[in-house]
Design a protein around this motif. Structure first.
Motif, PDB file in Angstrom:
ATOM      1  N   PHE A  46      -2.586   4.685  -4.961  1.00 28.61           N
ATOM      2  CA  PHE A  46      -2.477   4.402  -3.535  1.00 28.61           C
ATOM      3  C   PHE A  46      -1.605   3.180  -3.273  1.00 28.61           C
ATOM      4  CE2 PHE A  46      -3.790   4.381   0.820  1.00 28.61           C
ATOM      5  CZ  PHE A  46      -3.974   3.051   1.172  1.00 28.61           C
ATOM      6  N   ASN A  47      -1.583   2.280  -4.230  1.00 25.95           N
ATOM      7  CA  ASN A  47      -0.816   1.037  -4.139  1.00 25.95           C
ATOM      8  C   ASN A  47      -0.003   0.883  -5.430  1.00 25.95           C
ATOM      9  OD1 ASN A  47       0.011  -1.273  -2.826  1.00 25.95           O
ATOM     10  ND2 ASN A  47      -1.938  -2.337  -2.968  1.00 25.95           N
ATOM     11  N   GLY A  48       0.685   1.965  -5.787  1.00 26.48           N
ATOM     12  CA  GLY A  48       1.268   2.079  -7.117  1.00 26.48           C
ATOM     13  C   GLY A  48       2.345   1.080  -7.450  1.00 26.48           C
ATOM     14  N   SER A  49       3.261   0.820  -6.506  1.00 26.40           N
ATOM     15  CA  SER A  49       4.353  -0.102  -6.837  1.00 26.40           C
ATOM     16  C   SER A  49       3.860  -1.545  -6.877  1.00 26.40           C
ATOM     17  CB  SER A  49       5.510   0.056  -5.847  1.00 26.40           C
ATOM     18  OG  SER A  49       5.108  -0.176  -4.518  1.00 26.40           O
ATOM     19  N   TYR A  50       2.865  -1.880  -6.067  1.00 25.81           N
ATOM     20  CA  TYR A  50       2.232  -3.196  -6.146  1.00 25.81           C
ATOM     21  C   TYR A  50       1.579  -3.370  -7.515  1.00 25.81           C
ATOM     22  CZ  TYR A  50      -1.288  -6.851  -5.229  1.00 25.81           C
ATOM     23  OH  TYR A  50      -2.089  -7.963  -5.293  1.00 25.81           O
ATOM     24  N   SER A  51       0.861  -2.323  -7.952  1.00 28.17           N
ATOM     25  CA  SER A  51       0.216  -2.372  -9.267  1.00 28.17           C
ATOM     26  C   SER A  51       1.237  -2.639 -10.360  1.00 28.17           C
ATOM     27  CB  SER A  51      -0.513  -1.052  -9.546  1.00 28.17           C
ATOM     28  OG  SER A  51      -1.480  -0.759  -8.564  1.00 28.17           O
ATOM     29  N   ALA A  52       2.380  -1.956 -10.271  1.00 25.19           N
ATOM     30  CA  ALA A  52       3.429  -2.145 -11.277  1.00 25.19           C
ATOM     31  C   ALA A  52       3.972  -3.571 -11.252  1.00 25.19           C
ATOM     32  CB  ALA A  52       4.551  -1.139 -11.043  1.00 25.19           C
ATOM     33  N   SER A  53       4.130  -4.132 -10.062  1.00 30.70           N
ATOM     34  CA  SER A  53       4.630  -5.512  -9.968  1.00 30.70           C
ATOM     35  C   SER A  53       3.632  -6.501 -10.554  1.00 30.70           C
ATOM     36  CB  SER A  53       4.951  -5.870  -8.510  1.00 30.70           C
ATOM     37  OG  SER A  53       3.790  -6.084  -7.737  1.00 30.70           O
ATOM     38  N   LYS A  54       2.338  -6.221 -10.374  1.00 29.78           N
ATOM     39  CA  LYS A  54       1.321  -7.108 -10.923  1.00 29.78           C
ATOM     40  C   LYS A  54       1.189  -6.941 -12.436  1.00 29.78           C
ATOM     41  CE  LYS A  54      -0.123  -9.473  -7.355  1.00 29.78           C
ATOM     42  NZ  LYS A  54      -0.003 -10.945  -7.314  1.00 29.78           N
ATOM     43  N   ALA A  55       1.460  -5.731 -12.935  1.00 34.97           N
ATOM     44  CA  ALA A  55       1.489  -5.543 -14.389  1.00 34.97           C
ATOM     45  C   ALA A  55       2.597  -6.383 -15.009  1.00 34.97           C
ATOM     46  CB  ALA A  55       1.681  -4.063 -14.718  1.00 34.97           C
ATOM     47  N   GLN A  89      10.545  -1.605  -0.409  1.00 34.39           N
ATOM     48  CA  GLN A  89       9.318  -2.400  -0.494  1.00 34.39           C
ATOM     49  C   GLN A  89       8.906  -2.634  -1.949  1.00 34.39           C
ATOM     50  OE1 GLN A  89       6.738  -0.228   2.263  1.00 34.39           O
ATOM     51  NE2 GLN A  89       7.103  -1.803   3.801  1.00 34.39           N
ATOM     52  N   ALA A  90       9.168  -1.651  -2.811  1.00 35.80           N
ATOM     53  CA  ALA A  90       8.889  -1.854  -4.240  1.00 35.80           C
ATOM     54  C   ALA A  90       9.745  -2.987  -4.794  1.00 35.80           C
ATOM     55  CB  ALA A  90       9.148  -0.558  -5.014  1.00 35.80           C
ATOM     56  N   ARG A  91      11.002  -3.043  -4.366  1.00 40.52           N
ATOM     57  CA  ARG A  91      11.884  -4.133  -4.803  1.00 40.52           C
ATOM     58  C   ARG A  91      11.367  -5.476  -4.305  1.00 40.52           C
ATOM     59  NH1 ARG A  91      16.574  -2.211  -7.033  1.00 40.52           N
ATOM     60  NH2 ARG A  91      17.184  -0.079  -6.465  1.00 40.52           N
ATOM     61  N   MET A 145      -7.541   9.341  -8.737  1.00 41.50           N
ATOM     62  CA  MET A 145      -8.006  10.120  -7.600  1.00 41.50           C
ATOM     63  C   MET A 145      -7.587   9.486  -6.271  1.00 41.50           C
ATOM     64  SD  MET A 145      -9.489  12.609  -9.078  1.00 41.50           S
ATOM     65  CE  MET A 145     -10.384  13.368  -7.717  1.00 41.50           C
ATOM     66  N   MET A 146      -7.217   8.205  -6.310  1.00 44.59           N
ATOM     67  CA  MET A 146      -6.883   7.482  -5.080  1.00 44.59           C
ATOM     68  C   MET A 146      -5.379   7.524  -4.864  1.00 44.59           C
ATOM     69  SD  MET A 146      -9.665   4.377  -5.349  1.00 44.59           S
ATOM     70  CE  MET A 146      -9.765   4.310  -7.137  1.00 44.59           C
ATOM     71  N   LEU A 147      -4.920   8.620  -4.283  1.00 50.21           N
ATOM     72  CA  LEU A 147      -3.499   8.879  -4.137  1.00 50.21           C
ATOM     73  C   LEU A 147      -2.944   8.386  -2.801  1.00 50.21           C
ATOM     74  CD1 LEU A 147      -3.507  12.508  -5.540  1.00 50.21           C
ATOM     75  CD2 LEU A 147      -2.455  10.526  -6.630  1.00 50.21           C
ATOM     76  N   PRO A 148      -1.637   8.160  -2.740  1.00 50.22           N
ATOM     77  CA  PRO A 148      -1.015   7.814  -1.463  1.00 50.22           C
ATOM     78  C   PRO A 148      -1.212   8.943  -0.451  1.00 50.22           C
ATOM     79  CG  PRO A 148       0.528   7.491  -3.279  1.00 50.22           C
ATOM     80  CD  PRO A 148      -0.648   8.214  -3.839  1.00 50.22           C
ATOM     81  N   THR A 149      -1.407   8.588   0.802  1.00 54.73           N
ATOM     82  CA  THR A 149      -1.727   9.579   1.828  1.00 54.73           C
ATOM     83  C   THR A 149      -0.584  10.533   2.113  1.00 54.73           C
ATOM     84  OG1 THR A 149      -1.076   7.981   3.507  1.00 54.73           O
ATOM     85  CG2 THR A 149      -3.413   8.092   2.958  1.00 54.73           C
ATOM     86  N   SER A 150       0.657  10.138   1.817  1.00 56.25           N
ATOM     87  CA  SER A 150       1.791  10.983   2.146  1.00 56.25           C
ATOM     88  C   SER A 150       2.051  12.067   1.111  1.00 56.25           C
ATOM     89  CB  SER A 150       3.053  10.139   2.318  1.00 56.25           C
ATOM     90  OG  SER A 150       3.327   9.424   1.145  1.00 56.25           O
ATOM     91  N   ILE A 151       1.309  12.047  -0.002  1.00 55.10           N
ATOM     92  CA  ILE A 151       1.494  13.092  -1.024  1.00 55.10           C
ATOM     93  C   ILE A 151       0.736  14.343  -0.620  1.00 55.10           C
ATOM     94  CG2 ILE A 151       0.617  13.707  -3.313  1.00 55.10           C
ATOM     95  CD1 ILE A 151       2.192  11.657  -4.502  1.00 55.10           C
ATOM     96  N   ASN A 153       0.822  -1.217   0.000  1.00 54.74           N
ATOM     97  CA  ASN A 153       0.000   0.000   0.000  1.00 54.74           C
ATOM     98  C   ASN A 153       0.856   1.266   0.000  1.00 54.74           C
ATOM     99  OD1 ASN A 153      -2.550  -1.111  -0.169  1.00 54.74           O
ATOM    100  ND2 ASN A 153      -2.833  -1.248   2.030  1.00 54.74           N
ATOM    101  N   GLN A 154       1.720   1.384  -0.968  1.00 45.90           N
ATOM    102  CA  GLN A 154       2.551   2.580  -1.057  1.00 45.90           C
ATOM    103  C   GLN A 154       2.594   3.093  -2.492  1.00 45.90           C
ATOM    104  OE1 GLN A 154       6.592   1.605   0.020  1.00 45.90           O
ATOM    105  NE2 GLN A 154       6.990   0.648  -1.953  1.00 45.90           N
ATOM    106  N   GLY A 155       2.846   4.386  -2.608  1.00 44.40           N
ATOM    107  CA  GLY A 155       2.955   4.995  -3.921  1.00 44.40           C
ATOM    108  C   GLY A 155       4.328   4.787  -4.524  1.00 44.40           C
ATOM    109  N   LEU A 156       4.477   5.274  -5.731  1.00 47.42           N
ATOM    110  CA  LEU A 156       5.751   5.162  -6.435  1.00 47.42           C
ATOM    111  C   LEU A 156       6.699   6.307  -6.066  1.00 47.42           C
ATOM    112  CD1 LEU A 156       4.120   4.188  -9.807  1.00 47.42           C
ATOM    113  CD2 LEU A 156       5.686   2.723  -8.530  1.00 47.42           C
ATOM    114  N   ILE A 157       6.172   7.510  -5.999  1.00 45.29           N
ATOM    115  CA  ILE A 157       6.966   8.673  -5.616  1.00 45.29           C
ATOM    116  C   ILE A 157       6.888   8.912  -4.109  1.00 45.29           C
ATOM    117  CG2 ILE A 157       7.332  11.159  -5.998  1.00 45.29           C
ATOM    118  CD1 ILE A 157       7.869   9.322  -8.444  1.00 45.29           C
ATOM    119  N   ALA A 158       5.744   8.660  -3.513  1.00 45.79           N
ATOM    120  CA  ALA A 158       5.537   8.957  -2.097  1.00 45.79           C
ATOM    121  C   ALA A 158       6.290   8.017  -1.158  1.00 45.79           C
ATOM    122  CB  ALA A 158       4.044   8.900  -1.771  1.00 45.79           C
TER     123      ALA A 158
END
Length: 247
Positions: free
Chosen positions: A145-154, A100-102, A241-247, A89-94
């Motif tokens: 909101f879960n950007g790096s997870y999305s990328a891994s699943k892509a 965790q992305a790795r 519209m569903m952005l990471p909370t830290s942005i 549950n983390q963003g790519l930039i945030a």
């Protein structure tokens, strides 16, 4: 192929969807179910439910030696279910860093790929069989909101398509399971509609029986799949519209 009398291996069997896969395989008459987990002690209660058919296997899918050992031990497998995965549950930039992305890439992409590579010859020897890869609708449209997870699943969806092409000649069915929000784990905190884990597993196993390559369990996933065909940009903008909370 049929689920009845199949020999299945489920990765990540100790939690999440894994236990639901094991239970569904039991109820549909699988002859043997290898339950894979990093710590087999966590499989004790699951194995106790049917010790004659459920076989615990120590398996770390990011460790090539562990994966190869499992393939060597489980030479009778006809159905491989790549269920193990992680998401943070983390963003790519945030995100504070890339650690965790790795890990998401290591588990969701490389772990799944290693399992496919190790078990491809096993399935070939056993008349082809099937591989089921648990993916997600966020493989097709990013959820920031879960950007790096999305990328891994892509990446996992792309590998599924490539593995499907390479294994077609040996008669191995490769199924991509693409649910949206599942009513389990971190998905419980997401808004409705959600699909039950039982429905996800039922649809995935039915896809194996019906020889369906891509399956979209639940109304949300089906609606998203239809929108991606009709107006993909509008779905992308809605998800944006569903952005990471830290942005």
């Amino acid at each position: 192929m049929e689920i009845a009398n199949s020999i299945a291996l489920v990765t990540g069997a100790n939690g999440g969807l894994g236990q639901y896969y094991v239970e569904a395989l039991r109820s549909q008459g699988a002859a043997k179910i290898y339950a894979g987990a990093r710590n087999i002690e966590k499989l004790a209660s699951l194995v106790a439910s049917d010790p004659e058919r459920i076989v615990p296997i120590a398996l770390e899918i990011t460790d090539e030696d562990s994966v190869n050992q499992a393939a060597s031990l489980c030479q009778d497998v006809t159905l491989l279910i790549n269920n193990a995965g992680v998401g943070f549950n983390q963003g790519l930039i945030a995100a504070k860093d890339l650690s965790q992305a790795r890990m998401e890439i290591e588990v969701n992409y490389f772990g799944t790929l290693m399992m496919c590579r190790a078990f491809a010859p096993v399935l070939s020897h056993n008349q082809g069989g099937a591989i089921v890869n648990m993916i997600s609708m966020v493989a097709k449209v990013n959820l920031p909101f879960n950007g790096s997870y999305s990328a891994s699943k892509a990446a996992t969806l792309s590998l599924t398509q490539g593995v499907r092409a390479e294994l077609a000649a040996q008669g191995t069915l490769v199924v991509a399971v693409l649910p949206a929000t599942i009513d389990i784990g971190m998905g419980k905190s997401y808004p409705d509609p959600k699909v039950s884990p039982e429905d996800v597993v039922r649809d995935a196993l039915q896809a194996v029986i019906d020889q369906v390559e891509d399956v979209y369990p639940g109304e949300q996933a089906k609606a998203m799949a239809a929108q991606l065909l009709q107006d993909p940009k509008s779905l992308e903008k809605a998800m944006a519209m569903m952005l990471p909370t830290s942005i």
